[in-house]
Enzyme design. Structure first.
Site, PDB file in Angstrom:
ATOM      1  N   ASP A 200     -32.728 -10.436  -0.800  1.00 36.27           N
ATOM      2  CA  ASP A 200     -32.913  -9.412  -1.840  1.00 36.27           C
ATOM      3  C   ASP A 200     -33.582 -10.120  -3.012  1.00 36.27           C
ATOM      4  OD1 ASP A 200     -32.542  -7.097  -3.550  1.00 36.27           O
ATOM      5  OD2 ASP A 200     -30.911  -6.530  -2.227  1.00 36.27           O
ATOM      6  N   HIS A 277     -37.213  -4.571  -2.364  1.00 33.51           N
ATOM      7  CA  HIS A 277     -36.213  -5.598  -2.691  1.00 33.51           C
ATOM      8  C   HIS A 277     -36.668  -6.976  -2.214  1.00 33.51           C
ATOM      9  CE1 HIS A 277     -32.865  -3.241  -4.335  1.00 33.51           C
ATOM     10  NE2 HIS A 277     -33.178  -2.301  -3.481  1.00 33.51           N
ATOM     11  N   GLU A 333     -34.858   1.920  -1.314  1.00 39.68           N
ATOM     12  CA  GLU A 333     -35.330   1.846  -2.696  1.00 39.68           C
ATOM     13  C   GLU A 333     -36.681   1.159  -2.879  1.00 39.68           C
ATOM     14  OE1 GLU A 333     -31.282   1.921  -5.252  1.00 39.68           O
ATOM     15  OE2 GLU A 333     -31.669   0.002  -4.304  1.00 39.68           O
ATOM     16  N   THR A 475     -23.038  -7.104  -5.214  1.00 33.79           N
ATOM     17  CA  THR A 475     -22.460  -8.094  -6.125  1.00 33.79           C
ATOM     18  C   THR A 475     -23.191  -8.230  -7.464  1.00 33.79           C
ATOM     19  OG1 THR A 475     -23.647  -9.801  -4.890  1.00 33.79           O
ATOM     20  CG2 THR A 475     -21.357  -9.402  -4.269  1.00 33.79           C
ATOM     21  N   GLU A 476     -23.800  -7.154  -7.922  1.00 27.86           N
ATOM     22  CA  GLU A 476     -24.383  -7.205  -9.269  1.00 27.86           C
ATOM     23  C   GLU A 476     -23.334  -7.652 -10.288  1.00 27.86           C
ATOM     24  OE1 GLU A 476     -25.027  -4.771  -7.166  1.00 27.86           O
ATOM     25  OE2 GLU A 476     -27.063  -3.992  -7.435  1.00 27.86           O
TER      26      GLU A 476
HETATM   27  C1  ACM Z   1     -28.169   0.469  -1.376  1.00 24.85           C
HETATM   28  O1  ACM Z   1     -27.066   0.614  -1.920  1.00 24.85           O
HETATM   29  N1  ACM Z   1     -29.265   0.265  -2.108  1.00 24.85           N
HETATM   30  C2  ACM Z   1     -28.337   0.550   0.056  1.00 24.85           C
END
Ligand code: ACM
Length: 759
Positions: A200, A277, A333, A475-476
């Protein structure tokens, strides 16, 4: 447990210490509070004595790993492992065997029979025998005296094939021993799939031999805490730089973890994120982005053949490490902006006869699906892979609610359900005011438990395509192992039961009771689980027939003595006891707390019960509300119910980029003293208070009063979750009310209820 029930009162009353010392050990040995709840459990009398002199018998040599796992789980370091002869007279010991016939009952069938002399574990397959071993280990961990296992006869098999936990190791890098610990816990709770979110923007985490910069550079960043990095210029660093934070797993480490997990019955599915991402890749392989420059975009250029060469090379190495049938390719996204102005992407759209950038994304996913399929693997992706058309063999992980999963199942694709509202363990699990910062939302354990992964709208056949369910741990806002454990446990136990048993077998109160026995297990395993706090939750539902609020109060502490008041005073141990839901008319404040001791009460929580004069009025929207945050639609603002601290609880109505602008018509003209309207502010997701509220009223619906303007002095940069109540004195008989809240920032407004107070 009739034995315990009939003995306990005698023990309590006799007060003779010698009886207690003899009998209580035996009684306490018998804990049957298994999670997930087994399909069938019969308790019989007696105990099996677990000791190191035992032998573990297997009927095939290839069950040795099972025996080793069982020995470790029961703490039998010296027990010998022997090959059994099915016809031999059975000695005292533990017997493991496979009986393929049992697959006729269920492919994952297993049974456990414990008597005073023997423990017999039979599985329909090697994997179901592993489930049996893990189950036995849990049973042992639940016993206060672990030297004794209670006699039982247990039959079991899961509802779903896929029972997962996802961990994001990109935003926070977790070392291998932590992942092993989580895999151990998953096994104890009969989960079987670990979804490893390996790549990511905040860091690439898997060694890829062909592309060394992915780990030398893209795995390291300038800040350890994701938020600090996100708020900075989001730079990467070189491995070994003094300031560098991050890390990665070598292929050897990843393969070892796959083996470790496999021995415990857990499949690891790797996730390699495409096409979005991926800014960490493009920072060091910028030729794969549309601009050709680093730090410009997060999406791979899908017009460039080099992108596919890179992805196939990466996936070829991934496939060598991970034997899982599914390979997760992300898909969520992705911004399509860069593609819309990229010559290569536009050429691809023309040449392939694609309609737009959505179809371009779908084209990319299809190519990867073909590649995986040629290697005998199946593509798994987040539900955005539906956009522009789903690749033929793809399986969808539905996270933006259930709609993606429903559409996929209806189109004949397999689905894993992981909707945010029930499965996102990065959300708060109790009142945010008492918790470490989380991403937002509210997902208490009873809500996880309430989830049924098979949506009602599916037919029986379509429902079979729902392969399972998974908890996701992003885990932000999690930057330590302890915090990750805190967010995962005990909610994972609820998910394990959702994944295991039929919905009609689920019963919250029974689960809640069994859960109490598992805190000890979690402590034994050194898990930093979330401790149930002493607060209560007050819920109220408007009942339009009774014209009253139906009030219910729950406590996180099992069996708590809940007291409440309705006169505004703080409850004490002599206040009214809460025995179950009750009705209250009108507007009043309820306050409740649990009794902690003779001297101490838990924190007092309160809620306004608002069965007010406007309930059920007609609401005309002069500007529309957000369809995504419609809550209960046109009735939300006058439904007699207040929301809590999350705007997605079905009571808060959202207005995106528009004002709240409504005209409310009461059913009858009424004397109204005041009107109150609560709004929410939580600036992270862009939710602000209206800059001002203009309110006017009328008796006949034609002539309206001069608008009363009310403002507030809450700062737009206040990071707290704020619920601000606008109050407007009226003091007249009215039937119509106009409320106009200005959305100055053109972001989100969230309004709860327009509460009409009578004289
Ligand atoms: C996600 O939570 N962006 C899959």
């Amino acid at each position: 447990m009739p034995l315990v029930k009939s003995f306990l009162p005698i023990l309590k009353n006799c007060g003779l210490l010698f009886i207690l010392s003899v009998s209580v050990i035996d009684l306490h040995a018998q804990n049957f509070d298994l999670i997930p709840k087994p399909v069938a459990l019969e308790r019989t009398n007696g105990n099996f004595k677990v000791d190191d002199q035992l032998s573990v018998y297997i009927n095939k040599m290839n069950l040795e790993d099972h025996a080793v796992l069982l020995k470790a789980g029961l703490g039998l370091s010296n027990a010998s492992i022997k090959l059994s002869n099915d016809s031999q007279t059975r000695d005292n010991g533990i017997y493991l065997s496979i009986d393929k016939q049992k697959a006729n009952i269920h492919k994952d069938y297993y049974q456990i029979d414990i008597t005073e002399d023997q423990i017999i574990l039979i599985g329909a397959s090697k994997s179901s025998l592993l489930l049996a071993v893990n189950r036995l280990v849990q049973l042992n961990l639940l016993q206060e005296n672990r030297d004794l296992l209670p006699a039982i006869s247990l039959i079991d098999y899961p509802r779903f094939d896929y029972r997962g936990l996802h961990i994001d190791v990109s935003r926070h890098f977790f070392p291998v021993p932590f992942l092993e610990k989580m895999i151990d816990m998953m096994a104890i709770y009969q989960l079987n799939t670990f979804h490893w979110h390996l790549t990511d923007g905040p860091g690439w985490r898997l060694e890829i031999k062909e592309y060394p910069l992915l780990t030398q550079k893209a795995a390291f960043r300038t800040h350890g805490v994701w938020k600090d990095w996100w708020d900075s210029s989001r730079q990467y660093m070189h491995e070994g730089d003094p300031q560098a934070y991050g890390g990665y797993y070598t292929q050897e480490e990843a393969a070892a973890l796959v083996e470790y997990a496999g021995k415990r019955g857990i499949t690891i599915i790797p996730e390699i994120e495409i096409p979005g991402h991926s800014e960490e890749v493009l920072a060091f392989y910028p030729e794969l982005s549309c601009s050709g420059k680093p730090y410009t975009q997060s999406e791979f250029c899908l017009g460039n053949e080099k992108t596919f060469e890179f992805l196939e090379n990466v996936l070829a190495e991934v496939i060598e490490i991970f034997p899982s049938e599914y390979i997760h390719i992300g898909g969520d996204e992705a911004s399509k902006k860069a593609w819309s102005t990229c010559k290569k992407c536009q050429r691809r759209i023309d040449e392939e006869g694609l309609d737009d950038e959505e179809e371009l994304q779908s084209y990319g996913i299809r190519r990867i699906e073909e590649f995986l399929s040629s290697k005998g693997r199946k593509l798994l992706g987040w539900d955005e892979i539906l956009e522009g058309g789903l690749a033929p063999g793809a399986t969808v992980m539905s996270w933006r609610g259930e709609n993606g999963g429903i559409a996929s199942a209806k189109a004949g694709h397999e689905v894993i359900m992981t909707p945010g509202a029930y499965c996102y363990f990065d959300k708060y699990q109790t009142n945010p005011a008492t918790q470490p910062l989380a991403i937002g939302g509210y997902l208490p354990i009873d809500k996880v438990y309430s989830y049924d992964p098979v949506p009602q709208v599916l037919t029986k056949e379509e429902g079979k395509l729902i392969k399972g369910v998974q908890a996701n741990v992003w885990t932000e806002y999690i930057s330590s192992q302890e915090h990750a454990e805190y967010m995962i446990f005990p909610r994972l136990l609820a998910l394990a039961e959702v994944a295991w048993i039929a919905p009609e077998e689920k019963e919250w109160n029974d689960f809640f009771k069994r859960l109490q026995s598992h805190y000890r297990l979690l402590q034994l395993k050194g898990i930093n689980y979330y401790r149930p706090i002493a607060e209560v939750t007050i819920k109220s539902v408007a009942d339009t027939i009774k014209q009253a609020s139906l009030v219910s109060i729950s406590a996180e502490r099992y069996g708590a003595d809940i007291r409440y008041t309705l006169d505004g005073t703080d409850p004490d141990k002599d206040s009214k006891i809460y025995n179950g839901p009750f009705y209250e008319k009108g507007i009043k404040e309820i306050k409740a707390a649990i009794v902690l001791s003779d001297e101490e009460m838990g924190p007092v929580n309160s809620k306004e019960l608002v069965y007010h004069l406007g309930v059920g009025s007609e609401v005309k929207y002069l500007q529309g509300y957000s369809q995504k945050y419609a809550a209960q639609g046109d009735k939300t603002l006058v439904n007699g119910m207040l929301g809590n601290f999350t705007y997605s609880d079905g009571q808060w109505q959202g207005f995106e980029g528009k004002d709240l602008d409504v005209e409310i018509r009461l059913n009858e003209p009424e004397m109204i003293s005041d009107v109150k309207v609560p709004f929410m502010q939580i600036i992270g997701p862009g939710v602000f208070l209206p800059s001002e509220l203009a309110v006017s009223w009328s008796l006949d619906g034609r002539e309206f009063s001069e608008p009363k303007i009310v403002t507030h002095n809450i700062s737009e940069s206040n990071p707290d979750l704020i619920i601000y109540v606008f109050e407007i004195p009226v003091g007249e008989k009215i039937q119509y009310l106009r409320v106009h809240g200005k959305n100055k920032k053109r972001a989100f407004l969230f309004a709860d209820e327009v509460v009409f107070y009578g004289e």
